[in-house]
Write an enzyme that holds these catalytic residues in place. Structure first.
Site, PDB file in Angstrom:
ATOM      1  N   ASP A 197      26.847 -62.009 -45.735  1.00 23.63           N
ATOM      2  CA  ASP A 197      26.628 -60.587 -46.049  1.00 23.63           C
ATOM      3  C   ASP A 197      27.609 -60.071 -47.084  1.00 23.63           C
ATOM      4  OD1 ASP A 197      25.476 -61.070 -43.242  1.00 23.63           O
ATOM      5  OD2 ASP A 197      24.566 -59.220 -43.970  1.00 23.63           O
ATOM      6  N   GLN A 248      18.356 -63.727 -34.050  1.00 25.98           N
ATOM      7  CA  GLN A 248      17.709 -64.010 -35.336  1.00 25.98           C
ATOM      8  C   GLN A 248      17.306 -65.473 -35.457  1.00 25.98           C
ATOM      9  OE1 GLN A 248      20.421 -62.125 -34.949  1.00 25.98           O
ATOM     10  NE2 GLN A 248      20.600 -60.539 -36.489  1.00 25.98           N
ATOM     11  N   ARG A 285      23.306 -49.512 -43.231  1.00 28.56           N
ATOM     12  CA  ARG A 285      24.006 -50.696 -42.703  1.00 28.56           C
ATOM     13  C   ARG A 285      25.222 -50.937 -43.602  1.00 28.56           C
ATOM     14  NH1 ARG A 285      21.058 -55.758 -40.488  1.00 28.56           N
ATOM     15  NH2 ARG A 285      22.899 -55.704 -39.144  1.00 28.56           N
ATOM     16  N   ARG A 323      15.858 -56.896 -42.477  1.00 25.95           N
ATOM     17  CA  ARG A 323      17.247 -57.277 -42.243  1.00 25.95           C
ATOM     18  C   ARG A 323      17.557 -58.472 -43.134  1.00 25.95           C
ATOM     19  NH1 ARG A 323      16.238 -61.681 -40.660  1.00 25.95           N
ATOM     20  NH2 ARG A 323      18.426 -62.211 -40.773  1.00 25.95           N
ATOM     21  N   GLY A 324      18.853 -58.855 -43.155  1.00 25.42           N
ATOM     22  CA  GLY A 324      19.259 -59.909 -44.088  1.00 25.42           C
ATOM     23  C   GLY A 324      19.752 -59.218 -45.358  1.00 25.42           C
ATOM     24  N   ALA A 325      20.924 -59.647 -45.825  1.00 23.34           N
ATOM     25  CA  ALA A 325      21.604 -58.921 -46.912  1.00 23.34           C
ATOM     26  C   ALA A 325      20.727 -58.715 -48.160  1.00 23.34           C
ATOM     27  CB  ALA A 325      22.906 -59.640 -47.250  1.00 23.34           C
ATOM     28  N   ASN A 353      29.813 -63.090 -42.304  1.00 22.62           N
ATOM     29  CA  ASN A 353      28.416 -63.369 -41.939  1.00 22.62           C
ATOM     30  C   ASN A 353      28.220 -63.021 -40.469  1.00 22.62           C
ATOM     31  OD1 ASN A 353      25.749 -64.355 -42.572  1.00 22.62           O
ATOM     32  ND2 ASN A 353      26.219 -66.197 -41.394  1.00 22.62           N
ATOM     33  N   LYS A 354      27.035 -63.250 -39.993  1.00 22.94           N
ATOM     34  CA  LYS A 354      26.644 -62.911 -38.624  1.00 22.94           C
ATOM     35  C   LYS A 354      27.669 -63.385 -37.598  1.00 22.94           C
ATOM     36  CE  LYS A 354      23.955 -60.954 -37.607  1.00 22.94           C
ATOM     37  NZ  LYS A 354      24.176 -59.511 -37.332  1.00 22.94           N
TER      38      LYS A 354
END
Ligand code: MRU
Length: 361
Positions: free
Chosen positions: A241, A201, A90, A53-55, A251-252
């Protein structure tokens, strides 16, 4: 970065054409396990289930997934179908579509027999570039922390949301890269780590910071505004992201609330991103960026260790409670103090960001 005494990347291929390995992030922080991904389906599952995970990391892992797909079917139809399938895993982080497109553009010019080797080579190149980019983000972000330390003459209190650390990239991280580099340069830093419900996260961030010896404190998501009012946060830094050409930041989920609290309290709010995180075609962030809606089970069920230290999960909401789980939000550019990239620090507005724009887009 090191885990124990061994240096790891968060995705790596042992040889020029695999085997491919990742760190299974769904097992952290309680267990460190790696996983062998041997097919494009395994890569797609790992991205969808957020084992990776993570862009930036899903971009590079997706590129390796395309290389695995080319081993099996390098035809034009195979290429098109594999890009489509991997891109759908995603939707919000633009890095995934960007990386797949970069590999696809290389392969399109080649005959099928040459494609698999070229795809592996390009995926390796993307991984190496990501490491260099994130190290440069750290170098450009370090003066912000050093400057605050010199002015305040005490450890710098940084707040971060989600995990934009080394396991969200191939190495170094984005938001955490300046923190690691400050720590390594002897600048004392303490990090307030937002838990980041519902996927938590922040637990990954806390694990990373502990492994690197950086002082930190885990907080519930709702604590950040209070700490800012008390003057206990000197700077906020997060990853992203997708960033529009105007500097709006996706973002998140929960990032926006931190930016609002930071603005109300005069706390600088920085975003650290590699340039592939810019979406130069998105006009209106709220209308043009697809916000991933994830399963309500992520809100309803909490995972962890039981009293005996065994992994497990418990439901905290009734099965019949309706749940919504939007995974990302948009922070308008007006709330962003600056954007740290591998090419330097930029104000979050179209005129300043224009020089980062690749000429073809
Ligand atoms: O849903 P996730 O965990 O993939 O979301 C990650 C984030 O929002 C990060 O802040 C972003 O991808 C930047 S990672 C360097």
């Amino acid at each position: 970065m090191k885990v124990g005494n061994r240096a790891y990347r968060s995705v790596w291929a042992e040889g020029p054409r695999g085997p491919l390995h990742v760190i299974d992030q769904t097992r952290l922080p309680h267990a460190f396990e790696t996983r062998h991904l041997d097919s494009p389906e395994a890569v797609a599952e790992a991205i969808r289930a957020m084992r990776v995970r993570g862009a930036p990391l899903i971009g590079v892992t997706g590129a390796f997934g395309l290389a695995l797909a080319m081993d099996r079917d390098p035809s034009n139809a195979g290429l098109a179908a594999s890009v489509k399938r991997l891109a759908q895993t995603r939707p919000t982080a633009v890095n995934l579509a960007w990386a797949l497109e970069r590999v696809r553009a290389k392969l399109e010019r080649l005959g099928p027999a040459e494609r698999a080797a070229a795809a592996w080579a390009e995926a390796h190149a993307l991984a190496d570039e990501d490491v260099a980019i994130n190290a440069a983000i750290g170098r450009h972000g370090l003066p912000l922390l050093r400057g605050l330390h010199q002015r305040l003459k005490r450890p710098v209190n940084v707040l971060t949301h989600c995990n934009a650390g080394w396991i969200a990239t191939v190495d170094w991280g984005t938001a955490l890269s300046p923190i690691y580099q400050a720590h390594d340069a002897g600048v004392p830093v303490h990090v307030w780590v937002d838990e980041t419900r519902p996927r938590n996260q922040g637990l990954l961030t806390a694990w990373e910071l502990a492994s690197h010896g950086v002082a930190h404190t885990l907080i519930a998501d709702n604590a950040g505004g209070h700490l800012m009012q008390q003057g206990r946060v000197d700077l906020v830094i997060v990853g992203a992201d997708r960033v529009t050409r105007r500097g709006d930041v996706c973002n998140k989920i929960g990032t926006y609330l931190k930016a609002l609290a930071a603005r109300d309290n005069g706390v600088p709010f920085y975003v650290a991103v590699p340039t592939p995180t810019f979406d130069w075609l998105a006009n209106d962030a709220l209308a043009d960026i697809p916000i991933e809606e994830r399963s309500g089970e992520e809100v309803r069920v909490v995972r962890g260790l039981d009293d005996a230290g065994r992994p497990g999960s418990i439901a905290i909401a009734s099965d019949v409670t309706p749940v919504a789980n939007p995974a990302f939000d948009v922070t308008p550019a007006a709330l962003v103090t600056g954007i740290v990239t591998e090419r330097g620090l930029f104000e979050a507005n179209e005129a300043r960001l224009a020089s980062l724009r690749p000429s073809r887009s």
